[in-house]
Design an enzyme around this catalytic site. Structure first.
Site, PDB file in Angstrom:
ATOM      1  N   TRP A  33      -4.873   1.721   5.728  1.00 12.37           N
ATOM      2  CA  TRP A  33      -5.709   3.340   6.345  1.00 12.37           C
ATOM      3  C   TRP A  33      -6.865   2.739   6.593  1.00 12.37           C
ATOM      4  O   TRP A  33      -7.731   2.023   6.158  1.00 12.37           O
ATOM      5  CB  TRP A  33      -4.906   4.173   5.343  1.00 12.37           C
ATOM      6  CG  TRP A  33      -6.003   4.090   4.304  1.00 12.37           C
ATOM      7  CD1 TRP A  33      -7.471   4.836   3.846  1.00 12.37           C
ATOM      8  CD2 TRP A  33      -5.684   3.037   2.984  1.00 12.37           C
ATOM      9  NE1 TRP A  33      -7.828   4.949   2.009  1.00 12.37           N
ATOM     10  CE2 TRP A  33      -6.782   3.317   1.966  1.00 12.37           C
ATOM     11  CE3 TRP A  33      -4.529   2.519   2.724  1.00 12.37           C
ATOM     12  CZ2 TRP A  33      -6.603   3.020   0.762  1.00 12.37           C
ATOM     13  CZ3 TRP A  33      -4.832   1.538   1.259  1.00 12.37           C
ATOM     14  CH2 TRP A  33      -6.061   1.925   0.427  1.00 12.37           C
TER      15      TRP A  33
ATOM     16  N   ASP B  77      -4.096  -3.742   1.236  1.00  8.82           N
ATOM     17  CA  ASP B  77      -3.383  -3.355  -0.158  1.00  8.82           C
ATOM     18  C   ASP B  77      -3.434  -5.473  -0.067  1.00  8.82           C
ATOM     19  O   ASP B  77      -2.966  -6.021   0.570  1.00  8.82           O
ATOM     20  CB  ASP B  77      -2.293  -2.617   0.023  1.00  8.82           C
ATOM     21  CG  ASP B  77      -2.224  -1.390  -0.063  1.00  8.82           C
ATOM     22  OD1 ASP B  77      -3.957  -0.660  -0.483  1.00  8.82           O
ATOM     23  OD2 ASP B  77      -1.880   0.031  -0.267  1.00  8.82           O
TER      24      ASP B  77
END
Lengths: 394, 191
Positions: free
Chosen positions: B120, B139
């Protein structure tokens, strides 16, 4: 050092004491609370039953770190049982109250190996695992109420997936088998849509109608009515199945309803702040106002059409902040009729659907408070309960 | 995105949602169950596309007015010296454990973890020069949750029906395992 004060024992004495302690440990739990009535009858181990879901019950997930969903009775604050949900699992409750369904994901070698996504099916009276069925995947996000839903007749389950293609898995819960997947581009947060199939929120600011009556899904959208990037509607909006009505709230505090009839009819929005007699919420920076916030910031009591909203004083883009007040909004009258102070900065709220409902709130500290919305009195304060989401049987 | 550009010409010229949908549709290709290779392929395609969304938005708007971004509560309190604190300037929209506290770095996964190729995105203001930069929150995956220095920035963060701007989703797509460990904040460029 604790052991320094202990007398030295021979090996035989130590073994004898250990044996006595072990016997004591076995016997002590059998002793009744009242002196003089102790039973000395031998006992068997057994397992506690669990009644069917009750209107006063609520279900709260422990959170991102610890697995499990606790079942509590808001009438007493008593902990009843744990439904076996993993971190990031989604719980769906059979509308008839006979089953709990858990959508979950694991890898064959704990953190690696083949990923397995499946639905576990539990008997609601006893929480016995009745079986599981494979599904092709599911979104790993947690905290969402509309990612795993069950049809009103309890026969069909729908699991939202994102891999990163947006889709929905359809499961025949009666036959306990996966049926199919269909794509749902640009939309998420599904609810049942009587006579049609499903509805969802979309990133163009519309509601999608998903017609599942034919062999091929037909997806149509309303005109865009909200701004999904500047003033989004919270994922965890309320949905009254009996009225087929969505009640939605945006970051700034706009309240929309959408009646899912022949087509979705979206209401003209109103401001929750103006409903409380204060300035409307705005996206402008540097403007301090009251804003809704949290992962599960609203709960609707269907019969009265009162919405309870977690509110905090802050600036725009504080939509994850915990609350200092709970606002009781009469959605029909467009009026905030009560503002309750709340401690612990909760970011999840739920309301039971009883005639005299209970509010349940939870914060990052995993403390749950059961609150009487009529008076604001905290009826129960439960430690180590969880962070949410909080669900009820509907 | 500036608040005063919510409607009108800017949105007509560029619609991030529309582009996102096209991207996702392109991933789709069919309704059959996908294998891991296909997912990896999709994720690799997504890697350069998702981070470009706000850039494209900015280009479509001409010279973007970044003043609203500089005035958020986060931006006003942001600092540039300690990337193990939640108010480090790049963390305006991060959610999760900081990899800087987990044996990694601002753009570095801890040993044994695998960086996700997709992410994101956020647009954060560097207080030293007052300019906006595009940050990819990638991540680190394949190890259990680090659970240190947990932060939850929310500037311009959206809900899951606009997934590329949502920070609750586990963004470990295209990695060996989707188990979430921690988050990095990779500077992509000027926004």
């Amino acid at each position: 050092m604790k052991s320094a004060a202990m007398p030295k024992l021979s090996a035989a004495s130590a073994m004898g004491l250990a044996l006595a302690a072990t016997i004591g440990a076995i016997c002590l739990p059998a002793a009744p609370a009242l002196a003089g009535t102790a039973s000395v009858e031998p006992e068997d181990s057994d397992v506690a039953p669990l009644p069917m879901p009750k209107p006063s019950w609520f279900y709260i997930q422990r959170g991102f770190v610890q697995a499990g969903t606790g079942v509590y009775d808001s009438a007493t604050g008593k902990y009843l049982a744990q439904v076996e949900t993993p971190v990031l699992g989604d719980l769906a409750i059979d509308p008839a109250g006979k089953h709990y369904y858990v959508a979950e994901s694991v890898w064959t070698r704990r953190l690696h190996g083949k990923r397995q996504d499946f639905i576990s099916i539990y008997d609601s009276t006893g929480l016995k695992l009745e079986g599981d069925l494979d599904i092709p995947g599911r979104m790993l996000v947690g905290g969402r109420l509309h990612n795993f839903i069950v049809s009103d007749d309890g026969k069909t389950g729908y699991v939202y997936n994102f891999n990163p293609v947006s889709s929905v898995n359809v499961i025949d819960l009666a036959k306990r088998k996966f049926v199919k997947t269909f794509e749902l581009p640009g939309c998420a947060d599904i609810v049942t849509y009587p006579g049609v199939g499903l509805a969802a929120l979309c990133s163009d600011g519309s509601i999608a109608s998903i017609n599942l009556k034919g062999a091929k899904e037909e997806i149509t959208r309303t005109e865009p009515f909200f701004n999904a990037t500047n003033d989004p509607i919270f994922d965890n909006y309320a949905y009254d199945k009996s009225k087929a009505q969505m009640t939605m709230l945006t970051y700034t505090g706009l309240v929309y309803t959408a009646k899912l009839g022949a087509k979705p009819e979206v209401s003209t929005p109103f401001s929750i702040q103006e409903a409380a007699g204060i300035r409307k919420g705005d996206t402008k920076p540097l403007e301090v106002n009251w804003f809704p916030g949290g992962g599960q910031p609203l709960a609707l009591h269907y019969a009265s059409n009162h919405m309870f909203v977690l509110m905090h004083a802050g600036e725009f883009w504080s939509h994850k902040a915990g609350a200092t007040e709970i606002w009781d909004l009469d959605v029909t009258a467009h009026k905030v009729v009560k503002r309750l102070s709340v401690s612990g900065e909760p970011n999840s709220i739920q309301v039971t659907q009883e005639a005299k409902p209970h509010l349940i709130v939870a914060g990052d500290d995993e403390v749950v408070q059961v609150i009487d919305p009529a008076t604001g009195e905290v009826k129960s304060r439960i430690k180590d309960a969880g962070t949410g989401p909080i669900q009820i049987a509907e | 995105m500036p608040a005063d550009r919510t409607t009108g010409d800017v949105m007509k010229k560029f619609n991030a949602d529309s582009l996102g949908e096209k991207v996702l549709r392109r991933f789709a290709g069919g309704t059959s169950r996908r294998g891991m290779l296909a997912r990896v392929g999709a994720a690799l395609v997504a890697a350069p596309v998702f981070p470009l969304l706000p850039v494209s938005r900015a280009e479509a708007a001409g010279k973007p007015d970044r003043s609203p971004e500089t005035k958020t509560a986060f931006a006003r309190a942001a600092q540039t010296s300690d990337d193990t604190k939640c108010n480090y300037w790049r963390y305006c929209a991060i959610d999760g454990a900081l990899c800087t506290c987990c044996g990694g770095g601002i753009h570095t996964c801890p040993p044994g973890a695998e960086p996700s190729p997709v992410s994101w995105v956020g647009t954060c203001i560097n207080p030293e020069d007052g300019k906006a930069y595009l940050i990819a929150y990638r991540d680190c995956c394949g190890k259990s949750f680090c659970n240190k220095c947990n932060c939850n920035g929310s500037d311009r963060e959206t809900q899951i029906y606009t997934p590329q701007l949502n920070n609750d989703i586990i963004w470990c797509f295209g990695t060996q395992s989707m188990e979430y460990h921690c988050s990095t904040a990779v500077l992509v460029g000027a926004a």
